[in-house]
Every structure is written in C-alpha cells, then in structure tokens.
Design a protein around this motif. Structure first.
Motif, short mmCIF file in Angstrom:
data_model
loop_
_atom_site.label_atom_id
_atom_site.label_comp_id
_atom_site.label_asym_id
_atom_site.label_seq_id
_atom_site.Cartn_x
_atom_site.Cartn_y
_atom_site.Cartn_z
N VAL A 36 0.84 -1.19 0.00
CA VAL A 36 0.00 0.00 0.00
C VAL A 36 0.88 1.25 0.00
CG1 VAL A 36 -1.90 -1.18 1.20
CG2 VAL A 36 -0.18 0.06 2.53
N VAL A 37 0.25 2.39 -0.10
CA VAL A 37 0.95 3.66 0.01
C VAL A 37 0.58 4.33 1.33
CG1 VAL A 37 1.13 4.01 -2.50
CG2 VAL A 37 -0.82 4.94 -1.25
N GLU A 38 1.43 5.25 1.74
CA GLU A 38 1.19 5.99 2.98
C GLU A 38 -0.24 6.53 2.99
OE1 GLU A 38 3.00 10.04 4.93
OE2 GLU A 38 4.41 8.59 4.08
N GLY A 39 -0.92 6.34 4.11
CA GLY A 39 -2.31 6.79 4.25
C GLY A 39 -3.31 5.67 4.09
N GLU A 40 -2.93 4.59 3.39
CA GLU A 40 -3.83 3.45 3.22
C GLU A 40 -3.65 2.46 4.37
OE1 GLU A 40 -4.22 3.32 -1.62
OE2 GLU A 40 -2.95 1.84 -0.65
N VAL A 41 -4.72 1.74 4.65
CA VAL A 41 -4.71 0.74 5.72
C VAL A 41 -4.25 -0.60 5.16
CG1 VAL A 41 -6.18 -0.53 7.35
CG2 VAL A 41 -6.56 1.91 6.97
N VAL A 42 -3.41 -1.30 5.95
CA VAL A 42 -2.99 -2.65 5.57
C VAL A 42 -3.31 -3.57 6.75
CG1 VAL A 42 -0.58 -2.35 6.31
CG2 VAL A 42 -1.15 -4.07 4.59
N GLY A 45 -2.83 -9.99 10.01
CA GLY A 45 -3.50 -10.78 11.03
C GLY A 45 -4.77 -10.08 11.46
N GLU A 46 -4.92 -9.86 12.75
CA GLU A 46 -6.11 -9.19 13.28
C GLU A 46 -5.92 -7.68 13.44
OE1 GLU A 46 -9.07 -10.59 13.85
OE2 GLU A 46 -8.28 -12.49 13.11
N LEU A 47 -4.75 -7.18 13.05
CA LEU A 47 -4.46 -5.76 13.24
C LEU A 47 -4.49 -5.01 11.91
CD1 LEU A 47 -1.50 -5.99 15.77
CD2 LEU A 47 -3.92 -5.56 16.26
N LYS A 48 -4.94 -3.77 11.97
CA LYS A 48 -4.91 -2.88 10.81
C LYS A 48 -3.93 -1.75 11.10
CE LYS A 48 -9.59 -3.84 9.31
NZ LYS A 48 -10.92 -3.28 9.04
N TYR A 49 -2.89 -1.67 10.27
CA TYR A 49 -1.86 -0.64 10.40
C TYR A 49 -2.10 0.45 9.37
CZ TYR A 49 1.06 -3.77 13.25
OH TYR A 49 1.56 -4.58 14.25
N GLN A 50 -1.87 1.70 9.79
CA GLN A 50 -1.96 2.82 8.86
C GLN A 50 -0.84 3.80 9.15
OE1 GLN A 50 -5.49 5.27 9.12
NE2 GLN A 50 -5.15 6.12 7.11
N VAL A 51 -0.02 4.07 8.14
CA VAL A 51 0.99 5.12 8.26
C VAL A 51 0.25 6.43 8.04
CG1 VAL A 51 3.08 6.15 7.31
CG2 VAL A 51 2.89 3.66 7.51
N ILE A 52 0.19 7.24 9.08
CA ILE A 52 -0.51 8.52 9.00
C ILE A 52 0.35 9.56 8.31
CG2 ILE A 52 -1.53 10.38 10.36
CD1 ILE A 52 -2.08 8.31 12.53
N THR A 166 10.46 2.55 1.34
CA THR A 166 9.41 1.58 1.62
C THR A 166 9.55 1.07 3.04
OG1 THR A 166 9.41 0.91 -0.70
CG2 THR A 166 8.33 -0.57 0.86
N LEU A 167 8.49 1.20 3.81
CA LEU A 167 8.45 0.70 5.18
C LEU A 167 7.95 -0.73 5.16
CD1 LEU A 167 8.52 1.40 8.31
CD2 LEU A 167 6.06 1.77 8.07
N SER A 168 8.67 -1.61 5.85
CA SER A 168 8.26 -3.00 5.96
C SER A 168 7.75 -3.24 7.38
CB SER A 168 9.43 -3.92 5.65
OG SER A 168 9.04 -5.26 5.73
N GLU A 177 4.26 -3.90 2.90
CA GLU A 177 5.16 -2.90 2.36
C GLU A 177 4.37 -1.63 2.13
OE1 GLU A 177 8.45 -3.61 1.86
OE2 GLU A 177 8.08 -5.66 2.56
N VAL A 178 4.82 -0.54 2.77
CA VAL A 178 4.14 0.75 2.66
C VAL A 178 5.09 1.73 1.98
CG1 VAL A 178 2.99 2.63 3.88
CG2 VAL A 178 2.87 0.29 4.80
N THR A 179 4.71 2.22 0.80
CA THR A 179 5.51 3.23 0.11
C THR A 179 5.27 4.56 0.79
OG1 THR A 179 5.32 2.01 -1.97
CG2 THR A 179 5.98 4.32 -2.11
N LEU A 180 6.37 5.15 1.29
CA LEU A 180 6.26 6.40 2.05
C LEU A 180 6.26 7.59 1.11
CD1 LEU A 180 8.70 5.46 4.94
CD2 LEU A 180 6.20 5.30 4.90
#
Length: 182
Positions: A36-42, A45-52, A166-168, A177-180
């Motif tokens: 995903v890209v920064e701002g999108e939720v990934v 498992g049971e957790l949703k991560y979002q780079v704000i 890219t944040l892993s 993988e989150v493209t910053l």
C-alpha cells in the motif's frame, strides 16, 4: 417541446446519479493487498496498520525535539526520520504488535528502526487490547499534533535521494510494504 429536448434533463440526471453511486461505493473500498501507500490501511492478522505521516525530523525544532528525547545528535550526513502510525485491533482478543520495522530505499539499502525514549514512541513488540487502537485514547501521541505513534529511524542523507522509501511491517502472513510519501 420536441421529444429530444425533454429527454436530455432526465438523461443527465441519471448519468449524474450513476456517477455519484460509483463514487460513494469506491469510498468504502477495501483491499487485502500487503503493498500500500502511505495513508492506506494494511491488514496484518487481526491488526490494521496505517501510516498517517512520515517525515525527516529536525532536532532544533520544538515539536520535533519531543520526538527525539534521549537521542544523540545524528552523525554528520544523516538525519532522523519519523514514521507515525495508527493501529486498530477490532478482534475480541489482545494482539501482539510488530516488534521491528525497516525502511528500504530504491538502492536496496535497509535501515532498522531505532529505540526511542519519547512519549510518542510506538510500543515495539507490545500488545494492543481487544477493540482498542494504538495510540491509546487520551495518550500523549493520540493528543499530539500528528495523532500517531512514532517509529524512529536514522537515515543517511542519500536515502532521501534514493526514493521511494518503503516501510516494511512484519506480520503473520508475511510483511506489509508501505511506500512512504516524501
């Protein structure tokens, strides 16, 4: 009035309604992609991560100095870089948070997150209670200007030129993988 001109307003209204329906349905779109890209939720498992938000931090700035508590000045040619995250646990059980993060630049150099003493620091390897977020409600990071928990990195100056970064984020189904956005 000719038949042709009587059809134009209803036809335009129908097209506008169809376009609006398409737009509204896209707003709730969700993907199971681990890239995903920064701002999108990934979801991991049971957790949703979002780079704000992500950005280089300036030790001489009042706001940034709170993020860099306990850090020595960066070595010449390097800078501190902050990634601000929010995590949601919508499950009925306590979940373990990622215990490490890495950033990779376009030149395939990898940089590990560094420990932080800041009140804004992400609790690496900690836990998040059932139905709770990180940062927790009314905590320093949740009340802060960015409203996210900080994962801190020390990057060489060349990393900002070797974009994208890219944040892993490790997870049970493999890393996300989150493209910053710099």
């Amino acid at each position: 009035m000719p038949r042709r001109t009587r059809l134009v307003p209803p036809l335009l209204a129908a097209l506008a309604l169809a376009g609006l329906a398409l737009f509204v349905s896209a707003c709730g779109y969700s993907s199971d992609s681990k890239e995903v890209v920064e701002g999108e939720v990934v979801k991991l498992g049971e957790l949703k991560y979002q780079v704000i938000f992500s950005r280089f931090l300036n030790p001489n700035d009042n706001e940034d100095s709170a993020y860099l508590v306990g850090q020595p000045p960066p070595p010449n040619g390097s800078s501190y870089f902050g990634v601000f995250l929010e995590v949601q646990n919508k499950s009925e059980a306590t979940q373990k948070l990622a215990d490490s993060f890495t950033i990779t630049d376009a030149g395939n150099q990898t940089f590990e997150a560094i420990p932080s003493e800041s009140l804004y620091a992400f609790p690496l390897g900690g836990e998040v209670e059932s139905q709770e977020p990180i940062p927790t409600p009314d905590s320093t990071p949740q009340q802060g200007p960015i409203e996210g928990s900080l994962v801190l990195f020390r990057l060489p100056g060349a990393a900002s030129e070797n974009r994208p970064l890219t944040l892993s984020i490790p997870g049970p189904e493999g890393p996300a993988e989150v493209t910053l956005d710099l």
